[in-house]
Scaffold this motif. Structure first.
Motif, PDB file in Angstrom:
ATOM      1  N   GLU A 106       1.200 -12.858 100.828  1.00 32.35           N
ATOM      2  CA  GLU A 106       0.725 -12.641  99.468  1.00 32.35           C
ATOM      3  C   GLU A 106      -0.643 -11.979  99.525  1.00 32.35           C
ATOM      4  OE1 GLU A 106       0.233 -15.173  95.362  1.00 32.35           O
ATOM      5  OE2 GLU A 106      -0.004 -16.161  97.282  1.00 32.35           O
ATOM      6  N   ASP A 107      -0.753 -10.798  98.891  1.00 35.91           N
ATOM      7  CA  ASP A 107      -2.012 -10.060  98.853  1.00 35.91           C
ATOM      8  C   ASP A 107      -2.550  -9.807 100.254  1.00 35.91           C
ATOM      9  OD1 ASP A 107      -1.898 -10.096  96.102  1.00 35.91           O
ATOM     10  OD2 ASP A 107      -2.973 -12.006  95.975  1.00 35.91           O
ATOM     11  N   TYR A 108      -1.652  -9.620 101.197  1.00 33.91           N
ATOM     12  CA  TYR A 108      -1.979  -9.285 102.584  1.00 33.91           C
ATOM     13  C   TYR A 108      -2.709 -10.398 103.327  1.00 33.91           C
ATOM     14  CZ  TYR A 108      -1.285  -4.773 100.339  1.00 33.91           C
ATOM     15  OH  TYR A 108      -0.785  -3.737  99.593  1.00 33.91           O
ATOM     16  N   GLU A 109      -2.983 -11.506 102.676  1.00 29.55           N
ATOM     17  CA  GLU A 109      -3.709 -12.587 103.334  1.00 29.55           C
ATOM     18  C   GLU A 109      -3.008 -13.908 103.047  1.00 29.55           C
ATOM     19  OE1 GLU A 109      -7.657 -12.535 101.936  1.00 29.55           O
ATOM     20  OE2 GLU A 109      -8.157 -10.596 102.819  1.00 29.55           O
ATOM     21  N   GLY A 110      -3.008 -14.771 104.040  1.00 32.25           N
ATOM     22  CA  GLY A 110      -2.398 -16.077 103.848  1.00 32.25           C
ATOM     23  C   GLY A 110      -0.894 -15.989 103.696  1.00 32.25           C
ATOM     24  N   LYS A 111      -0.282 -17.148 103.507  1.00 32.67           N
ATOM     25  CA  LYS A 111       1.167 -17.221 103.347  1.00 32.67           C
ATOM     26  C   LYS A 111       1.501 -18.206 102.255  1.00 32.67           C
ATOM     27  CE  LYS A 111       1.774 -16.508 108.295  1.00 32.67           C
ATOM     28  NZ  LYS A 111       2.111 -17.180 109.544  1.00 32.67           N
ATOM     29  N   LYS A 112       2.671 -18.053 101.723  1.00 31.44           N
ATOM     30  CA  LYS A 112       3.132 -19.026 100.744  1.00 31.44           C
ATOM     31  C   LYS A 112       4.599 -19.324 101.011  1.00 31.44           C
ATOM     32  CE  LYS A 112       4.346 -15.565  97.253  1.00 31.44           C
ATOM     33  NZ  LYS A 112       4.209 -15.155  95.850  1.00 31.44           N
ATOM     34  N   HIS A 113       5.004 -20.523 100.648  1.00 31.20           N
ATOM     35  CA  HIS A 113       6.391 -20.936 100.835  1.00 31.20           C
ATOM     36  C   HIS A 113       7.192 -20.554  99.608  1.00 31.20           C
ATOM     37  CE1 HIS A 113       9.818 -23.754 100.844  1.00 31.20           C
ATOM     38  NE2 HIS A 113       9.767 -23.591 102.145  1.00 31.20           N
ATOM     39  N   VAL A 114       8.351 -19.928  99.820  1.00 30.32           N
ATOM     40  CA  VAL A 114       9.175 -19.439  98.723  1.00 30.32           C
ATOM     41  C   VAL A 114      10.584 -19.992  98.869  1.00 30.32           C
ATOM     42  CG1 VAL A 114      10.192 -17.394  97.644  1.00 30.32           C
ATOM     43  CG2 VAL A 114       7.848 -17.324  98.469  1.00 30.32           C
ATOM     44  N   GLN A 115      11.154 -20.455  97.752  1.00 33.10           N
ATOM     45  CA  GLN A 115      12.536 -20.894  97.752  1.00 33.10           C
ATOM     46  C   GLN A 115      13.327 -20.038  96.769  1.00 33.10           C
ATOM     47  OE1 GLN A 115      13.293 -24.850  96.312  1.00 33.10           O
ATOM     48  NE2 GLN A 115      15.393 -24.882  97.059  1.00 33.10           N
ATOM     49  N   TYR A 116      14.481 -19.517  97.226  1.00 33.02           N
ATOM     50  CA  TYR A 116      15.385 -18.754  96.377  1.00 33.02           C
ATOM     51  C   TYR A 116      16.626 -19.593  96.077  1.00 33.02           C
ATOM     52  CZ  TYR A 116      12.773 -14.421  97.177  1.00 33.02           C
ATOM     53  OH  TYR A 116      11.811 -13.449  97.212  1.00 33.02           O
ATOM     54  N   THR A 117      17.019 -19.628  94.815  1.00 32.11           N
ATOM     55  CA  THR A 117      18.240 -20.303  94.400  1.00 32.11           C
ATOM     56  C   THR A 117      19.005 -19.406  93.436  1.00 32.11           C
ATOM     57  OG1 THR A 117      17.015 -21.430  92.637  1.00 32.11           O
ATOM     58  CG2 THR A 117      17.329 -22.635  94.697  1.00 32.11           C
ATOM     59  N   LEU A 118      20.272 -19.741  93.192  1.00 31.87           N
ATOM     60  CA  LEU A 118      21.142 -18.927  92.356  1.00 31.87           C
ATOM     61  C   LEU A 118      21.762 -19.764  91.245  1.00 31.87           C
ATOM     62  CD1 LEU A 118      23.110 -17.047  95.181  1.00 31.87           C
ATOM     63  CD2 LEU A 118      21.237 -16.127  93.822  1.00 31.87           C
ATOM     64  N   ALA A 119      22.080 -19.081  90.145  1.00 26.68           N
ATOM     65  CA  ALA A 119      22.830 -19.694  89.049  1.00 26.68           C
ATOM     66  C   ALA A 119      23.826 -18.672  88.534  1.00 26.68           C
ATOM     67  CB  ALA A 119      21.896 -20.145  87.927  1.00 26.68           C
ATOM     68  N   ALA A 120      25.098 -19.072  88.427  1.00 23.20           N
ATOM     69  CA  ALA A 120      26.149 -18.149  87.990  1.00 23.20           C
ATOM     70  C   ALA A 120      25.937 -17.767  86.530  1.00 23.20           C
ATOM     71  CB  ALA A 120      27.522 -18.773  88.178  1.00 23.20           C
ATOM     72  N   LEU A 173      18.915 -14.858  89.972  1.00 28.33           N
ATOM     73  CA  LEU A 173      18.145 -15.205  91.166  1.00 28.33           C
ATOM     74  C   LEU A 173      16.811 -15.785  90.740  1.00 28.33           C
ATOM     75  CD1 LEU A 173      17.813 -15.059  94.290  1.00 28.33           C
ATOM     76  CD2 LEU A 173      16.754 -12.817  93.932  1.00 28.33           C
ATOM     77  N   TYR A 174      16.457 -16.931  91.331  1.00 27.42           N
ATOM     78  CA  TYR A 174      15.203 -17.599  91.006  1.00 27.42           C
ATOM     79  C   TYR A 174      14.328 -17.669  92.249  1.00 27.42           C
ATOM     80  CZ  TYR A 174      17.675 -19.138  86.822  1.00 27.42           C
ATOM     81  OH  TYR A 174      18.380 -19.161  85.653  1.00 27.42           O
ATOM     82  N   ARG A 175      13.048 -17.353  92.071  1.00 31.68           N
ATOM     83  CA  ARG A 175      12.057 -17.522  93.120  1.00 31.68           C
ATOM     84  C   ARG A 175      11.128 -18.653  92.698  1.00 31.68           C
ATOM     85  NH1 ARG A 175       9.465 -12.854  92.944  1.00 31.68           N
ATOM     86  NH2 ARG A 175      10.605 -11.760  94.577  1.00 31.68           N
ATOM     87  N   ASN A 176      11.208 -19.770  93.416  1.00 28.08           N
ATOM     88  CA  ASN A 176      10.436 -20.972  93.058  1.00 28.08           C
ATOM     89  C   ASN A 176      10.639 -21.342  91.592  1.00 28.08           C
ATOM     90  OD1 ASN A 176       9.462 -21.145  95.645  1.00 28.08           O
ATOM     91  ND2 ASN A 176       7.497 -20.191  95.187  1.00 28.08           N
ATOM     92  N   GLY A 177      11.900 -21.258  91.148  1.00 27.10           N
ATOM     93  CA  GLY A 177      12.253 -21.661  89.796  1.00 27.10           C
ATOM     94  C   GLY A 177      12.049 -20.613  88.735  1.00 27.10           C
ATOM     95  N   GLU A 178      11.500 -19.452  89.075  1.00 25.50           N
ATOM     96  CA  GLU A 178      11.236 -18.390  88.099  1.00 25.50           C
ATOM     97  C   GLU A 178      12.275 -17.283  88.244  1.00 25.50           C
ATOM     98  OE1 GLU A 178       7.717 -15.190  86.896  1.00 25.50           O
ATOM     99  OE2 GLU A 178       7.364 -16.745  88.387  1.00 25.50           O
ATOM    100  N   PHE A 179      12.887 -16.888  87.136  1.00 29.84           N
ATOM    101  CA  PHE A 179      13.909 -15.852  87.150  1.00 29.84           C
ATOM    102  C   PHE A 179      13.304 -14.519  87.559  1.00 29.84           C
ATOM    103  CE2 PHE A 179      15.901 -12.329  84.778  1.00 29.84           C
ATOM    104  CZ  PHE A 179      17.158 -12.349  85.365  1.00 29.84           C
ATOM    105  N   VAL A 180      13.974 -13.828  88.514  1.00 27.99           N
ATOM    106  CA  VAL A 180      13.449 -12.546  89.000  1.00 27.99           C
ATOM    107  C   VAL A 180      14.467 -11.414  88.944  1.00 27.99           C
ATOM    108  CG1 VAL A 180      11.699 -13.565  90.491  1.00 27.99           C
ATOM    109  CG2 VAL A 180      13.994 -13.195  91.393  1.00 27.99           C
ATOM    110  N   GLY A 181      15.716 -11.677  88.609  1.00 32.86           N
ATOM    111  CA  GLY A 181      16.705 -10.605  88.546  1.00 32.86           C
ATOM    112  C   GLY A 181      18.098 -11.146  88.801  1.00 32.86           C
ATOM    113  N   PHE A 182      19.017 -10.217  89.121  1.00 38.24           N
ATOM    114  CA  PHE A 182      20.410 -10.573  89.324  1.00 38.24           C
ATOM    115  C   PHE A 182      20.901 -10.106  90.692  1.00 38.24           C
ATOM    116  CE2 PHE A 182      19.950  -9.938  84.732  1.00 38.24           C
ATOM    117  CZ  PHE A 182      20.434 -11.133  84.237  1.00 38.24           C
ATOM    118  N   LEU A 183      21.901 -10.816  91.209  1.00 41.92           N
ATOM    119  CA  LEU A 183      22.617 -10.399  92.411  1.00 41.92           C
ATOM    120  C   LEU A 183      24.112 -10.390  92.104  1.00 41.92           C
ATOM    121  CD1 LEU A 183      20.832 -12.436  95.241  1.00 41.92           C
ATOM    122  CD2 LEU A 183      20.536 -10.017  94.714  1.00 41.92           C
ATOM    123  N   GLN A 184      24.839  -9.487  92.752  1.00 47.74           N
ATOM    124  CA  GLN A 184      26.292  -9.480  92.632  1.00 47.74           C
ATOM    125  C   GLN A 184      26.890  -9.069  93.970  1.00 47.74           C
ATOM    126  OE1 GLN A 184      27.720  -8.265  88.944  1.00 47.74           O
ATOM    127  NE2 GLN A 184      29.879  -8.333  89.476  1.00 47.74           N
TER     128      GLN A 184
END
Length: 501
Positions: free
Chosen positions: A238-252, A261-272
């Motif tokens: 993140e911002d070229y410095e440090g790290k953060k833990h990310v979890q991806y989950t899906l909902a039909a 597609l959710y990144r840490n519970g936040e909607f970010v787009g779709f996958l198919q």
């Protein structure tokens, strides 16, 4: 009696044949999704997109015949019927006298057969000019079409049709699917606001299964990679410095075949998913952002049908600020498949692809990239040297709580185990080091109070109050460090040295 029995048998055979002839054109719930894109060259409104939906609804009787209601974006459009190899449509009455049944598709046609398309806004095909004239259509705008080729793909009859005077521009009809130009979109009226319209068939879904997606019939032979049971954990820079833990989950997303597609519970787009490929879809514009927005196919994240030597092309940047003078710009990164093998992951043999000159990226079928599940997102570069960061690292992948993958540097999705393990005081303190991170685990009988970490030159790196007996220090540069853990309400301490490589 024998003659009567024979007649009944023949009638039954014909009836059975008529049943087997029915395809998705006859199934309640079949959905056709079409992206609708236009660029308004007069109003300078730029590039827009939305997703249109046609859906077959419940049965209805007209003149003693069974039809399906056809909905367009949940608005009743007319009625729909499949008879043998022909697909019929009857629009709602509009006062023009044109609301009569007409053929949309005829899959019994042979190579060389000819028919006519009418002007836009008048769905259907016409065998001759007389049929069009009966509807009061302008014969000067009829397009004569010819069936140029015929084929069978995945058990479906496929016809290729083209304008008789321009055979090079073929349109593909697929039985049960429709035209790839958009199923019904060929007959959309031209916009009157200066918009340039581009429509196509994106996907067809029936009985909860995706039958067609992005130009391909879906075989549905292999177990899918995408499901609501899956979750991916990874480290991101993140911002070229440090790290953060990310979890991806899906909902039909209902019966569309898409997954939110959710990144840490936040909607970010779709996958198919279709035919061992995973597609990433974005929504455009802040005003339309969210799960109800209309997605646009941006990139193919994964293609597990690739072989050694195949080219992998991925989107790197997109500029959607389109004007008359600045067209939409999409830049791509290109790499190659340098190797393919099969490896065992949690008792399952999975196909594995190696990408890049040094095979520095690995894809595992059913899991994703070991650089991180969404490694198809735009890469991050060091702006000073323009070298590519190792942006992601997949920590673990789970399905219904069962671990499909765990990075060798981790005990679980959050706890490092590292390269070197040092202990003191009969193993009451474990120190695990990996990739610039030191993790301290206290399991002693006395309560740990405070942890101090010093660099080799004596500079203090960390002064942390222990919480629950576990703490991690990230971003350590390579070198030798010293630590001291003080125990609460005593003068005891646990000290030691660790090496960060």
């Amino acid at each position: 009696m024998k003659t009567k029995f024979t007649f009944l048998c023949c009638l039954a055979m014909v009836w059975c044949a008529s049943l087997t002839a029915q395809t998705e054109f006859s199934k309640t719930g079949t959905c056709w999704y079409m992206p609708y894109e236009h660029d308004n060259i007069f109003a300078h409104k730029g590039y827009h997109t939305r997703m249109d939906l046609y859906r077959l609804g419940e049965d209805t009787l007209l003149a003693g015949e069974s039809w399906k209601k056809l909905y367009y974006n949940e608005r009743l459009q007319g009625v729909f019927r499949e008879v043998g190899k022909e697909v019929w449509y009857k629009p709602l009455p509009d006062g023009t006298g044109r609301a009569v049944p007409r053929v949309l598709y005829d899959f019994s046609m042979q190579v060389g057969d000819k028919f006519y398309y009418a002007e836009y806004g008048v769905p259907g095909i016409f065998r001759n000019e007389e049929e069009a004239e009966e509807l009061g259509l302008d014969l000067s705008v009829l397009q004569e079409m010819t069936v140029t080729r015929a084929d069978t793909v995945e058990g479906r009859r496929v016809l290729y049709v083209a304008q008789t005077n321009c055979l090079v521009n073929e349109e593909r009809w697929i039985e049960g699917i429709g035209s790839e130009c958009g199923f019904f979109e060929r007959w959309r009226e031209f916009a009157t606001d200066g918009s340039i319209i581009n429509t196509r068939l994106l996907s067809v879904v029936a009985d909860g299964k995706t039958l067609y997606f992005n130009g391909e019939l879906v075989k549905n032979e292999l177990p899918p990679m995408l499901s609501e049971r899956m979750s991916w954990h990874q480290e991101d820079y993140e911002d070229y410095e440090g790290k953060k833990h990310v979890q991806y989950t899906l909902a039909a997303q209902g019966s569309s075949g898409r997954f939110s597609l959710y990144r840490n519970g936040e909607f970010v787009g779709f996958l198919q998913e279709a035919n061992r490929k995973i597609y990433w879809m974005e929504t455009l514009g802040e005003e339309t952002w969210g799960e109800d927005a209309y997605p646009r196919v941006l990139a193919c994240c994964y293609d597990f049908s690739l072989e050694k030597g195949d080219v992998v092309v991925r989107v790197s940047t997109v500029n959607d600020r389109v004007t008359n003078y600045e067209p939409k710009i999409i830049e791509y990164d290109t790499t190659y498949v340098t190797g393919v093998d099969t490896a065992d992951y949690n008792g399952i043999a999975r196909r594995r692809l190696y990408l890049g000159k040094d095979s520095n990226e690995v894809w595992v079928e059913g899991i994703g990239s070991l650089r991180g599940f969404m490694a198809c997102e735009s890469p991050i570069y060091d702006v000073r040297t323009w070298t590519l960061y190792a942006r992601h690292r997949l920590i673990c992948c789970y399905e219904d709580g069962d671990g499909l993958y765990l990075h060798p540097d981790y005990l679980d999705c959050t706890t490092l185990k590292g390269e070197s393990v040092r202990s003191a005081k009969s193993g009451l303190l474990d120190v695990r080091v990996s990739d610039g991170t030191a993790a301290f685990y206290w399991t002693g009988s006395r309560r740990a109070d405070r942890l101090y970490v010093y660099a080799a030159d004596g500079g203090k790196v960390a002064d942390i109050r222990m919480d629950g007996g576990t703490v991690e220090i990230r971003g350590l540069k390579p070198g030798i460090y010293y630590y001291r853990l003080e125990l609460e309400d005593t003068e005891e301490a646990v000290a030691g040295k660790l090496l960060v490589r």
